[in-house]
Design a protein around this motif. Structure first.
Motif, PDB file in Angstrom:
ATOM      1  N   UNK A   1       0.547  -0.688  -0.519  1.00  0.00           N
ATOM      2  CA  UNK A   1      -0.205  -0.113   0.260  1.00  0.00           C
ATOM      3  C   UNK A   1       0.885   1.278  -0.256  1.00  0.00           C
ATOM      4  N   UNK A   2       2.162   1.524   0.854  1.00  0.00           N
ATOM      5  CA  UNK A   2       2.841   2.649   0.553  1.00  0.00           C
ATOM      6  C   UNK A   2       3.314   2.855  -0.274  1.00  0.00           C
ATOM      7  N   UNK A   3       4.002   1.732  -1.582  1.00  0.00           N
ATOM      8  CA  UNK A   3       4.214   1.625  -2.700  1.00  0.00           C
ATOM      9  C   UNK A   3       3.009   2.224  -3.929  1.00  0.00           C
ATOM     10  N   UNK A   4       1.698   1.893  -3.541  1.00  0.00           N
ATOM     11  CA  UNK A   4       1.090   2.729  -4.095  1.00  0.00           C
ATOM     12  C   UNK A   4       0.555   4.164  -3.900  1.00  0.00           C
TER      13      UNK A   4
ATOM     14  N   UNK B   1       0.299   9.268  -5.878  1.00  0.00           N
ATOM     15  CA  UNK B   1       0.509  10.824  -5.252  1.00  0.00           C
ATOM     16  C   UNK B   1       1.377  11.245  -6.353  1.00  0.00           C
ATOM     17  N   UNK B   2       2.008  10.908  -6.973  1.00  0.00           N
ATOM     18  CA  UNK B   2       2.875  10.961  -8.390  1.00  0.00           C
ATOM     19  C   UNK B   2       2.397  11.491  -9.740  1.00  0.00           C
TER      20      UNK B   2
ATOM     21  N   UNK C   1       0.457   6.697 -19.208  1.00  0.00           N
ATOM     22  CA  UNK C   1       1.511   6.887 -20.355  1.00  0.00           C
ATOM     23  C   UNK C   1       1.628   8.876 -19.749  1.00  0.00           C
ATOM     24  N   UNK C   2       2.312   9.029 -19.651  1.00  0.00           N
ATOM     25  CA  UNK C   2       2.589  10.895 -19.302  1.00  0.00           C
ATOM     26  C   UNK C   2       3.265  11.428 -20.088  1.00  0.00           C
ATOM     27  N   UNK C   3       2.973  12.967 -21.000  1.00  0.00           N
ATOM     28  CA  UNK C   3       3.694  13.546 -22.586  1.00  0.00           C
ATOM     29  C   UNK C   3       3.938  15.036 -20.999  1.00  0.00           C
ATOM     30  N   UNK C   4       4.535  16.012 -21.094  1.00  0.00           N
ATOM     31  CA  UNK C   4       4.224  17.161 -20.650  1.00  0.00           C
ATOM     32  C   UNK C   4       3.207  17.907 -20.124  1.00  0.00           C
TER      33      UNK C   4
ATOM     34  N   UNK D   1      -2.110  20.514   0.406  1.00  0.00           N
ATOM     35  CA  UNK D   1      -1.701  19.126  -0.009  1.00  0.00           C
ATOM     36  C   UNK D   1      -1.555  20.216  -1.646  1.00  0.00           C
ATOM     37  N   UNK D   2      -2.730  21.264  -1.752  1.00  0.00           N
ATOM     38  CA  UNK D   2      -2.303  21.988  -2.921  1.00  0.00           C
ATOM     39  C   UNK D   2      -1.468  23.117  -2.818  1.00  0.00           C
ATOM     40  N   UNK D   3      -0.661  23.750  -1.564  1.00  0.00           N
ATOM     41  CA  UNK D   3      -0.028  24.085  -1.341  1.00  0.00           C
ATOM     42  C   UNK D   3       1.292  23.708  -1.590  1.00  0.00           C
ATOM     43  N   UNK D   4       1.360  22.602  -1.157  1.00  0.00           N
ATOM     44  CA  UNK D   4       3.108  21.924  -1.625  1.00  0.00           C
ATOM     45  C   UNK D   4       3.196  21.489  -2.431  1.00  0.00           C
ATOM     46  N   UNK D   5       2.145  21.141  -3.020  1.00  0.00           N
ATOM     47  CA  UNK D   5       2.079  20.061  -4.545  1.00  0.00           C
ATOM     48  C   UNK D   5       0.640  20.894  -5.683  1.00  0.00           C
TER      49      UNK D   5
END
Length: 311
Positions: free
Chosen positions: A13-16, A21-22, A45-48, A68-72
């Motif tokens: 679960x921690x790895x998830x 969050x990434x 799949x991720x682009x810019x 969370x929004x303020x920090x990320x």
């Protein structure tokens, strides 16, 4: 950056948490039992500019709060397309249930809560807010629920699914071009382009729009954008509802301003104000435009209306 992952299966679960969050932004993730066996699947799949992520995991509650929004901060929106199971999204004053056959569009930089059952499977289409604002004036202060069973909503769902399935066959340029086209359709659907809202809902929206305009008609900056933003609907949807009712936001605002002006011209509390001052107080930019609109609406001039009420 252009990256993808092939059917990554997690047993922690921690790895998830770290991967989730990434992709979606810093959040607080709660699961029933972190020591219990955990199995989750993640493909992305991720682009810019864009991202497409398929997620399947155990039952959990995800809360993205102001801290969370303020920090990320992400500056992104997400369209969540369920394939199986049920999830719940809370944002602003609204709570929405989604399952296969529906979708939800959310602004990730607004506090929200997301929870789902253990059998929930979904694809998230991640897009930048800048790309949305270049196409639309969507204001997602709360989750926007979109139908996915027919019409434009069904096309959006099918394209999102196909884009995920074919992601490895696409170069970054092709992936972004396909996402551009998908985003065009998402904006159209979010602005009411599906034309599938039931008549009862449209009547409710029309009544809310008329009430809001009546209450705020004399505000000089009032327009369809301000009305839509205040009521939580898209500009295009408000325009469609009023068009179906045989009017437009501009005509509705002008009519309510003229009604307010006629009342003030007859009211003893406004006797010391000039006609130009009353016109300005009712949101008109010039005396001439007010006089022309007043005569067209009531068949008399403001001066004649004032004299008639005074006699």
């Amino acid at each position: 950056m252009y990256s993808w992952s092939e059917a990554l299966t997690l047993t922690s679960a921690s790895a998830w948490d770290e991967l989730f969050t990434g992709l979606h932004g810093a959040s607080r993730i709660s699961v029933p039992d972190r020591e219990a066996p955990w199995r989750a699947r993640l493909e992305w799949q991720q682009s810019t500019a864009y991202g497409v992520a398929l997620c399947a995991g155990g039952r959990e509650v995800v809360q993205r709060e102001t801290r969370h929004i303020r920090s990320d901060p992400r500056g992104t929106y997400e369209l969540l397309v369920p394939l199986a199971g049920t999830a719940w999204v809370e944002q602003g004053p609204s709570a929405t249930e989604i399952r296969a056959g529906s979708m939800v569009l959310c602004d990730i930089d607004r506090p929200m809560k997301f929870a789902h059952d253990a059998d929930f499977l979904s694809i998230a289409f991640i897009m930048s807010g800048e790309n949305i604002s270049a196409r639309s004036r969507i204001a997602a202060a709360e989750p926007q629920l979109l139908g996915a069973e027919r019409g434009l909503g069904r096309i959006v769902r099918q394209l999102t699914t196909t884009l995920h399935e074919e992601r490895e066959e696409l170069s970054e340029r092709t992936f972004d071009l396909a996402c551009d086209r998908l985003l065009d359709l998402v904006c159209l659907a979010a602005e009411g382009g599906t034309d599938t809202a039931p008549a009862g809902q449209r009547a409710t929206v029309e009544a809310a729009v008329r009430r809001y305009v009546r209450q705020h008609a004399c505000e000089p900056d009032l327009d369809v954008v301000a009305v839509a933003r205040a009521l939580g609907w898209s500009v295009r949807y408000v325009q469609q509802v009023l068009q179906d009712a045989g009017t437009t936001a501009r005509d509705l605002i002008r009519r309510e301003r003229l009604n307010a002006a006629r009342e003030r011209l007859a009211g003893p509390g406004w006797a010391s104000y000039s006609i130009a001052q009353i016109a300005h107080s009712c949101g008109f930019g010039s005396h001439a435009s007010f006089a022309t609109a007043f005569r067209a609406e009531f068949g008399t001039t403001p001066s004649e209306a004032r004299r008639r009420r005074a006699s």
